[in-house]
Design a protein around this motif. Structure first.
Motif, PDB file in Angstrom:
ATOM      1  N   GLN A   1       4.768   7.791   6.278  1.00  0.00           N
ATOM      2  CA  GLN A   1       4.301   6.556   6.893  1.00  0.00           C
ATOM      3  C   GLN A   1       5.142   6.203   8.120  1.00  0.00           C
ATOM      4  N   SER A   2       6.441   6.428   8.030  1.00  0.00           N
ATOM      5  CA  SER A   2       7.320   6.155   9.171  1.00  0.00           C
ATOM      6  C   SER A   2       6.917   6.998  10.375  1.00  0.00           C
ATOM      7  N   TRP A   3       6.639   8.291  10.129  1.00  0.00           N
ATOM      8  CA  TRP A   3       6.219   9.145  11.244  1.00  0.00           C
ATOM      9  C   TRP A   3       4.894   8.668  11.832  1.00  0.00           C
ATOM     10  N   ARG A   4       3.939   8.345  10.992  1.00  0.00           N
ATOM     11  CA  ARG A   4       2.613   7.962  11.492  1.00  0.00           C
ATOM     12  C   ARG A   4       2.655   6.639  12.249  1.00  0.00           C
ATOM     13  N   LYS A   5       3.492   5.702  11.810  1.00  0.00           N
ATOM     14  CA  LYS A   5       3.552   4.393  12.455  1.00  0.00           C
ATOM     15  C   LYS A   5       4.606   4.314  13.551  1.00  0.00           C
ATOM     16  N   GLY A   6       5.510   5.272  13.583  1.00  0.00           N
ATOM     17  CA  GLY A   6       6.545   5.252  14.605  1.00  0.00           C
ATOM     18  C   GLY A   6       7.576   4.171  14.403  1.00  0.00           C
ATOM     19  N   SER A   7       7.777   3.764  13.170  1.00  0.00           N
ATOM     20  CA  SER A   7       8.761   2.710  12.877  1.00  0.00           C
ATOM     21  C   SER A   7       9.425   3.006  11.545  1.00  0.00           C
ATOM     22  N   ALA A   8      10.593   2.406  11.357  1.00  0.00           N
ATOM     23  CA  ALA A   8      11.330   2.597  10.109  1.00  0.00           C
ATOM     24  C   ALA A   8      10.613   1.894   8.965  1.00  0.00           C
ATOM     25  N   VAL A   9      10.823   2.392   7.766  1.00  0.00           N
ATOM     26  CA  VAL A   9      10.251   1.802   6.565  1.00  0.00           C
ATOM     27  C   VAL A   9      11.392   1.276   5.699  1.00  0.00           C
ATOM     28  N   ASP A  10      11.292   0.013   5.323  1.00  0.00           N
ATOM     29  CA  ASP A  10      12.295  -0.635   4.491  1.00  0.00           C
ATOM     30  C   ASP A  10      11.847  -0.546   3.033  1.00  0.00           C
ATOM     31  N   LEU A  11      12.655   0.090   2.212  1.00  0.00           N
ATOM     32  CA  LEU A  11      12.319   0.277   0.799  1.00  0.00           C
ATOM     33  C   LEU A  11      13.113  -0.648  -0.116  1.00  0.00           C
ATOM     34  N   ARG A  12      13.735  -1.664   0.443  1.00  0.00           N
ATOM     35  CA  ARG A  12      14.594  -2.536  -0.372  1.00  0.00           C
ATOM     36  C   ARG A  12      13.843  -3.649  -1.070  1.00  0.00           C
ATOM     37  N   SER A  13      12.532  -3.729  -0.904  1.00  0.00           N
ATOM     38  CA  SER A  13      11.779  -4.859  -1.436  1.00  0.00           C
ATOM     39  C   SER A  13      11.258  -4.596  -2.842  1.00  0.00           C
ATOM     40  N   GLY A  14      12.145  -4.183  -3.724  1.00  0.00           N
ATOM     41  CA  GLY A  14      11.789  -4.034  -5.137  1.00  0.00           C
ATOM     42  C   GLY A  14      10.828  -2.897  -5.365  1.00  0.00           C
ATOM     43  N   ALA A  15       9.970  -3.052  -6.358  1.00  0.00           N
ATOM     44  CA  ALA A  15       9.022  -2.000  -6.721  1.00  0.00           C
ATOM     45  C   ALA A  15       7.970  -1.876  -5.635  1.00  0.00           C
ATOM     46  N   MET A  16       7.997  -0.749  -4.935  1.00  0.00           N
ATOM     47  CA  MET A  16       7.104  -0.579  -3.799  1.00  0.00           C
ATOM     48  C   MET A  16       5.888   0.247  -4.160  1.00  0.00           C
ATOM     49  N   ASP A  17       4.761  -0.239  -3.770  1.00  0.00           N
ATOM     50  CA  ASP A  17       3.542   0.559  -3.788  1.00  0.00           C
ATOM     51  C   ASP A  17       3.440   1.201  -2.412  1.00  0.00           C
ATOM     52  N   PRO A  18       3.242   2.558  -2.327  1.00  0.00           N
ATOM     53  CA  PRO A  18       3.195   3.192  -1.019  1.00  0.00           C
ATOM     54  C   PRO A  18       2.180   2.564  -0.074  1.00  0.00           C
ATOM     55  N   ALA A  19       1.160   1.929  -0.614  1.00  0.00           N
ATOM     56  CA  ALA A  19       0.164   1.307   0.258  1.00  0.00           C
ATOM     57  C   ALA A  19       0.663  -0.018   0.819  1.00  0.00           C
ATOM     58  N   ARG A  20       1.812  -0.533   0.267  1.00  0.00           N
ATOM     59  CA  ARG A  20       2.276  -1.837   0.700  1.00  0.00           C
ATOM     60  C   ARG A  20       3.717  -1.801   1.202  1.00  0.00           C
ATOM     61  N   VAL A  21       4.195  -0.618   1.646  1.00  0.00           N
ATOM     62  CA  VAL A  21       5.553  -0.554   2.152  1.00  0.00           C
ATOM     63  C   VAL A  21       5.667  -1.397   3.411  1.00  0.00           C
ATOM     64  N   LYS A  22       6.848  -2.001   3.581  1.00  0.00           N
ATOM     65  CA  LYS A  22       7.061  -2.878   4.733  1.00  0.00           C
ATOM     66  C   LYS A  22       7.676  -2.083   5.872  1.00  0.00           C
ATOM     67  N   ALA A  23       7.052  -2.083   7.024  1.00  0.00           N
ATOM     68  CA  ALA A  23       7.576  -1.395   8.188  1.00  0.00           C
ATOM     69  C   ALA A  23       8.320  -2.396   9.058  1.00  0.00           C
ATOM     70  N   GLU A  24       9.508  -2.011   9.481  1.00  0.00           N
ATOM     71  CA  GLU A  24      10.259  -2.881  10.384  1.00  0.00           C
ATOM     72  C   GLU A  24      10.436  -2.175  11.723  1.00  0.00           C
ATOM     73  N   VAL A  25      10.269  -2.876  12.782  1.00  0.00           N
ATOM     74  CA  VAL A  25      10.358  -2.293  14.110  1.00  0.00           C
ATOM     75  C   VAL A  25      11.811  -1.977  14.418  1.00  0.00           C
ATOM     76  N   VAL A  26      12.046  -0.748  14.895  1.00  0.00           N
ATOM     77  CA  VAL A  26      13.401  -0.329  15.228  1.00  0.00           C
ATOM     78  C   VAL A  26      13.736  -0.774  16.651  1.00  0.00           C
TER      79      VAL A  26
END
Length: 417
Positions: free
Chosen positions: A392-417
């Motif tokens: 997902q990070s590669w496709r969106k071109g942004s970092a993915v934050d996995l610190r938000s508890g139990a993550m569903d891959p469809a709902r990962v939070k992307a943060e702009v680098v």
């Protein structure tokens, strides 16, 4: 130091996989050069099975190696995607015999095994898979089918009372993969996942030094290079889910074990398709993945389909008290730089031949009830989660934050680098 999750704070594999030869030799083997897998199959050959109605399993002759009573009967699904390393292991392992190959495309069976199958091995079409699963001589099923087809085959095999070895991922979807493990629990049969690098003698040696002896102190950085030779075919990459799920997932698994941490806080990926055909698949053939874990450790994974003369497999662990490195090795002990012809070319199958052999033996021991599968459901699901975030990070071109508890891959939070 962040405490290790219970499922990761243990040996990569049980003690059994390290053979006596490895224990006697202080330098772990990297399987430099070995004969073709087809050259070591039984010399007595039987014609490739024809399509049509399959005869009753009870009338099928058993391979000579099965008559002793101690060999484990196996069926293989998906000859089109089976690896050469697994074929080599099946050919050499005396503790098992391949009774059936289930594949709808005869040309794929011929590609894997040659013009003829080993004596006593029958080719079946998928519609006749029940013949193999209903054969009491068959104890285990090897699934080499694509992740979108594998779950149904896994469930059918488990419900038929067979243990299952899935060479690739059982599914790219975490819920589906979890359902496969739950079915294995209900059927009381083992489900073994093909994370073969856990069984590599060099990486086992490194793990014991890093985790058990803690000779490096606190881990600061880990870097890996994984360049495949020969490159995986486009059809294989497409069927297996792409470079993140076919190649990077194995390095993600090893990193989690070395660190004792299942998921990074942050992950960022860059990738490029140097092969035009790869771009048409909306995938990449070269990727760099950067991760930061809760302990502070920073990890970089370089994965590439481009390695022209020999595979390149390296790993470095840097800690507060030193550095350990697994480097490319060959029987001559010569390191080459800039030579026009590789001194000792090594394919991916040759480099990890020992690992694939010991993984197969681990599966055979699980079928006999001698040990549980070393890869747990939780470990597999974590690894799929990280691979999904990396893609997902590669496709969106942004970092993915996995610190938000139990993550569903469809709902990962992307943060702009």
């Amino acid at each position: 130091m962040v405490p290790s999750p219970p499922s990761y704070h243990k040996l990569l594999v049980p003690h059994h996989p390290i053979t006596a030869a490895h224990r006697d030799d202080p330098t772990p083997s990297t399987s430099a050069s070995h004969p073709s897998p087809l050259a070591t199959f039984h010399t007595r050959m039987a014609p490739l099975g024809q399509s049509g109605a399959a005869p009753d399993a009870s009338n099928s002759p058993a391979p000579p190696s099965c008559h002793g009573g101690s060999s484990v009967g196996l069926v293989l699904f998906g000859a089109g995607l089976v690896s050469k390393a697994l074929l080599q292991s099946l050919a050499e392992e005396t503790g098992c015999c391949l009774l059936y190959v289930v594949e709808d495309r005869p040309e794929e069976v011929e590609r894997a095994f040659g013009a003829e199958l080993p004596a006593g091995t029958r080719a079946l079409r998928l519609q006749d898979a029940a013949v193999a699963l209903g054969d009491p001589r068959v104890s285990g099923a090897i699934i080499c089918s694509p992740p979108d087809e594998a779950p149904e085959m896994i469930r059918d095999a488990l419900r038929a009372g067979k243990g299952v070895f899935c060479e690739g991922l059982p599914s790219l979807d975490r819920q589906t993969a979890e359902a496969c493990f739950d079915e294995a629990d209900r059927c009381a049969r083992p489900l073994v996942c093909g994370f073969y690098k856990r069984f590599d003698p060099a990486l086992q040696f490194l793990y014991k030094k890093v985790r058990d002896s803690q000779v490096l102190g606190r881990i600061h950085r880990i870097s890996t290079i994984s360049s495949l030779y020969p490159a995986a075919s486009l059809s294989l990459l497409k069927a297996s889910g792409g470079i993140f799920y076919n190649a990077a997932v194995h390095d993600i698994d090893i990193i989690s074990l070395l660190l004792g941490e299942s998921v990074p806080d942050t992950i960022f990926s860059l990738g490029h398709a140097f092969c035009a055909d790869m771009g048409c698949l909306r995938d990449v053939d070269t990727v760099a993945i950067s991760m930061k874990f809760p302990s502070g450790a920073i990890v970089t994974l370089d994965v590439s389909q481009h390695c022209t003369r020999s595979c390149d497999q390296r790993l470095e662990v840097h800690g507060s008290q030193g550095t350990l490195r697994v480097d490319n090795q060959n029987p001559l002990g010569i390191t080459e730089h800039g030579t026009s012809v590789s001194i000792c070319p090594q394919t991916q199958a040759e480099r990890y031949r020992d690992a694939h052999r010991e993984l197969l033996r681990h599966f055979l021991r699980t079928l006999k009830g001698q040990e549980p599968p070393v890869v747990t459901k939780e470990q597999l699901l974590w690894t799929i989660r990280v691979a999904a975030a990396a893609e997902q990070s590669w496709r969106k071109g942004s970092a993915v934050d996995l610190r938000s508890g139990a993550m569903d891959p469809a709902r990962v939070k992307a943060e702009v680098v």
